[in-house]
Design a protein around this motif. Structure first.
Motif, PDB file in Angstrom:
ATOM      1  N   LYS A   5       0.835  -1.195   0.000  1.00  0.00           N
ATOM      2  CA  LYS A   5       0.000   0.000   0.000  1.00  0.00           C
ATOM      3  C   LYS A   5       0.875   1.254   0.000  1.00  0.00           C
ATOM      4  N   PRO A   6       0.334   2.378  -0.474  1.00  0.00           N
ATOM      5  CA  PRO A   6       1.106   3.620  -0.457  1.00  0.00           C
ATOM      6  C   PRO A   6       1.432   4.044   0.965  1.00  0.00           C
ATOM      7  N   GLU A   7       2.485   4.834   1.095  1.00  0.00           N
ATOM      8  CA  GLU A   7       2.947   5.234   2.418  1.00  0.00           C
ATOM      9  C   GLU A   7       1.976   6.200   3.097  1.00  0.00           C
ATOM     10  N   GLU A   8       1.317   7.044   2.325  1.00  0.00           N
ATOM     11  CA  GLU A   8       0.496   8.100   2.903  1.00  0.00           C
ATOM     12  C   GLU A   8      -0.899   7.614   3.277  1.00  0.00           C
ATOM     13  N   TYR A   9      -1.354   8.059   4.451  1.00  0.00           N
ATOM     14  CA  TYR A   9      -2.702   7.776   4.915  1.00  0.00           C
ATOM     15  C   TYR A   9      -3.568   9.022   4.695  1.00  0.00           C
ATOM     16  N   ASN A  10      -4.836   8.794   4.464  1.00  0.00           N
ATOM     17  CA  ASN A  10      -5.760   9.898   4.222  1.00  0.00           C
ATOM     18  C   ASN A  10      -6.873   9.853   5.260  1.00  0.00           C
ATOM     19  N   LEU A  11      -6.876  10.822   6.168  1.00  0.00           N
ATOM     20  CA  LEU A  11      -7.905  10.917   7.197  1.00  0.00           C
ATOM     21  C   LEU A  11      -8.997  11.859   6.710  1.00  0.00           C
ATOM     22  N   LEU A  70     -10.832   6.439   7.177  1.00  0.00           N
ATOM     23  CA  LEU A  70      -9.445   6.342   6.747  1.00  0.00           C
ATOM     24  C   LEU A  70      -9.408   5.717   5.366  1.00  0.00           C
ATOM     25  N   LYS A  71      -8.725   6.383   4.473  1.00  0.00           N
ATOM     26  CA  LYS A  71      -8.487   5.840   3.136  1.00  0.00           C
ATOM     27  C   LYS A  71      -7.001   5.567   3.013  1.00  0.00           C
ATOM     28  N   HIS A  72      -6.684   4.310   2.691  1.00  0.00           N
ATOM     29  CA  HIS A  72      -5.287   3.910   2.537  1.00  0.00           C
ATOM     30  C   HIS A  72      -5.196   3.008   1.320  1.00  0.00           C
ATOM     31  N   GLY A  73      -4.727   3.575   0.219  1.00  0.00           N
ATOM     32  CA  GLY A  73      -4.758   2.837  -1.026  1.00  0.00           C
ATOM     33  C   GLY A  73      -6.192   2.582  -1.434  1.00  0.00           C
ATOM     34  N   SER A  74      -6.518   1.343  -1.695  1.00  0.00           N
ATOM     35  CA  SER A  74      -7.879   0.989  -2.097  1.00  0.00           C
ATOM     36  C   SER A  74      -8.800   0.730  -0.907  1.00  0.00           C
ATOM     37  N   LEU A  75      -8.244   0.735   0.284  1.00  0.00           N
ATOM     38  CA  LEU A  75      -9.031   0.453   1.491  1.00  0.00           C
ATOM     39  C   LEU A  75      -9.711   1.708   2.000  1.00  0.00           C
ATOM     40  N   VAL A  76     -10.995   1.587   2.334  1.00  0.00           N
ATOM     41  CA  VAL A  76     -11.743   2.664   2.973  1.00  0.00           C
ATOM     42  C   VAL A  76     -12.457   2.059   4.177  1.00  0.00           C
ATOM     43  N   LEU A  85      -7.281  -0.158  15.150  1.00  0.00           N
ATOM     44  CA  LEU A  85      -6.933  -1.580  15.084  1.00  0.00           C
ATOM     45  C   LEU A  85      -6.131  -1.870  13.814  1.00  0.00           C
ATOM     46  N   TYR A  86      -6.480  -1.186  12.728  1.00  0.00           N
ATOM     47  CA  TYR A  86      -5.763  -1.329  11.455  1.00  0.00           C
ATOM     48  C   TYR A  86      -4.396  -0.651  11.516  1.00  0.00           C
ATOM     49  N   LEU A  87      -4.362   0.565  12.072  1.00  0.00           N
ATOM     50  CA  LEU A  87      -3.122   1.333  12.077  1.00  0.00           C
ATOM     51  C   LEU A  87      -2.100   0.824  13.090  1.00  0.00           C
ATOM     52  N   GLY A  88      -2.572   0.309  14.216  1.00  0.00           N
ATOM     53  CA  GLY A  88      -1.669  -0.055  15.300  1.00  0.00           C
ATOM     54  C   GLY A  88      -0.475  -0.887  14.870  1.00  0.00           C
ATOM     55  N   PRO A  89      -0.690  -2.032  14.220  1.00  0.00           N
ATOM     56  CA  PRO A  89       0.460  -2.846  13.800  1.00  0.00           C
ATOM     57  C   PRO A  89       1.327  -2.148  12.754  1.00  0.00           C
ATOM     58  N   ARG A  90       0.712  -1.363  11.892  1.00  0.00           N
ATOM     59  CA  ARG A  90       1.460  -0.694  10.812  1.00  0.00           C
ATOM     60  C   ARG A  90       2.299   0.463  11.313  1.00  0.00           C
ATOM     61  N   LEU A  91       1.889   1.044  12.426  1.00  0.00           N
ATOM     62  CA  LEU A  91       2.614   2.187  12.979  1.00  0.00           C
ATOM     63  C   LEU A  91       3.512   1.805  14.146  1.00  0.00           C
TER      64      LEU A  91
END
Length: 255
Positions: A5-11, A70-76, A85-91
């Motif tokens: 997935k792209p590095e940038e997150y979209n809130l 949160l939009k991250h790549g194709s995920l919304v 819960l999604y961000l915790g492991p990634r951050l």
């Protein structure tokens, strides 16, 4: 965690209030992640588009009910605790899965408890009858709800987190789980900060009495984290106004 997935997150969140989006901002800021935030980019039209259902159905992501989104790549995805819960492991804001494979869910349980008792219930103190009514339309009920909250519910939840922080599971140091900072600590920080704004007398008394010294110690420890400190001092940190945590003098009750 490896990801294509792209590095940038979209809130995607309303401008003008910290709101529930603040929990997500704190996690992104603590991690030094790259993100955009519609609250600061004039993107209210994007929020409205999701809320009104005018964003085209992509066949994969269900339409979100409300922000934060949160939009991250194709995920919304939506819902504050779900996004965390999604961000915790990634951050890197959850325990190492190789050492504590179930730690993510223990952290999530703490977050859900904080959001219930230290965020949702305070919101209902100024809107106890209906969210569609103005505060001025339910002031007597709000006063009764606030009185019960500061006398009964607030001590119950502060006491619970004091107990967690005193447990062996918390480990060494000021954090809630495993001796290391997790996103649960950031959530508790934001809840305490909002309550200090909303119920000034009750929170000042709670801190003065010393029964929740570990809770307030965690609050101060988070506030001094270098990236969090810089964020709190920046224009990105929005001021409390008419969101979850509101100040009404008549609700500022000392138990």
């Amino acid at each position: 965690m490896a990801s294509s997935k792209p590095e940038e997150y979209n809130l995607i969140y309303w401008p003008g209030i910290p709101g529930r989006g603040e929990h997500i901002r704190l996690a992104l800021e603590e991690a030094g992640a790259k993100y955009t935030d519609t609250a600061h980019t004039g993107g209210i039209d994007q929020v409205d588009a999701y809320v009104s259902g005018s964003v085209p159905d992509d066949g994969v992501n269900a339409p979100p009910f409300a922000p934060p989104i949160l939009k991250h790549g194709s995920l919304v995805i939506s819902q504050t605790s779900n996004i965390l819960l999604y961000l915790g492991p990634r951050l890197g804001l959850v325990p190492d899965a190789s050492k504590d494979p179930d730690g993510l869910y223990r952290v999530n349980a703490l977050v859900l408890t904080a959001m219930d008792g230290l965020s949702d219930e305070p919101h209902d103190c100024h809107h106890p009858i209906a969210t569609g009514l103005y505060y001025e339309d339910q002031k007597p009920e709000s006063k009764r709800r606030a009185e019960d909250y500061v006398k009964n519910r607030l001590p119950k939840f502060l006491g619970y987190f004091e107990r967690v922080l005193s447990s062996k599971a918390a480990g060494d140091g000021p954090w809630l789980h495993g001796g290391s900072l997790t996103y649960a600590d950031l959530v508790l920080f934001q809840c305490v900060d909002g309550l200090r704004f909303m119920f000034r007398k009750a929170m000042a008394k709670a801190e003065r009495e010393g029964k929740y010294a570990k809770v307030f110690g965690l609050y101060e420890a988070v506030k001094q984290r270098p990236r969090i400190k810089a964020y709190l001092e920046s224009s990105r940190r929005q001021q409390y106004s008419m969101g979850i945590y509101r100040y009404y003098e008549e609700l500022d009750i000392e138990p």
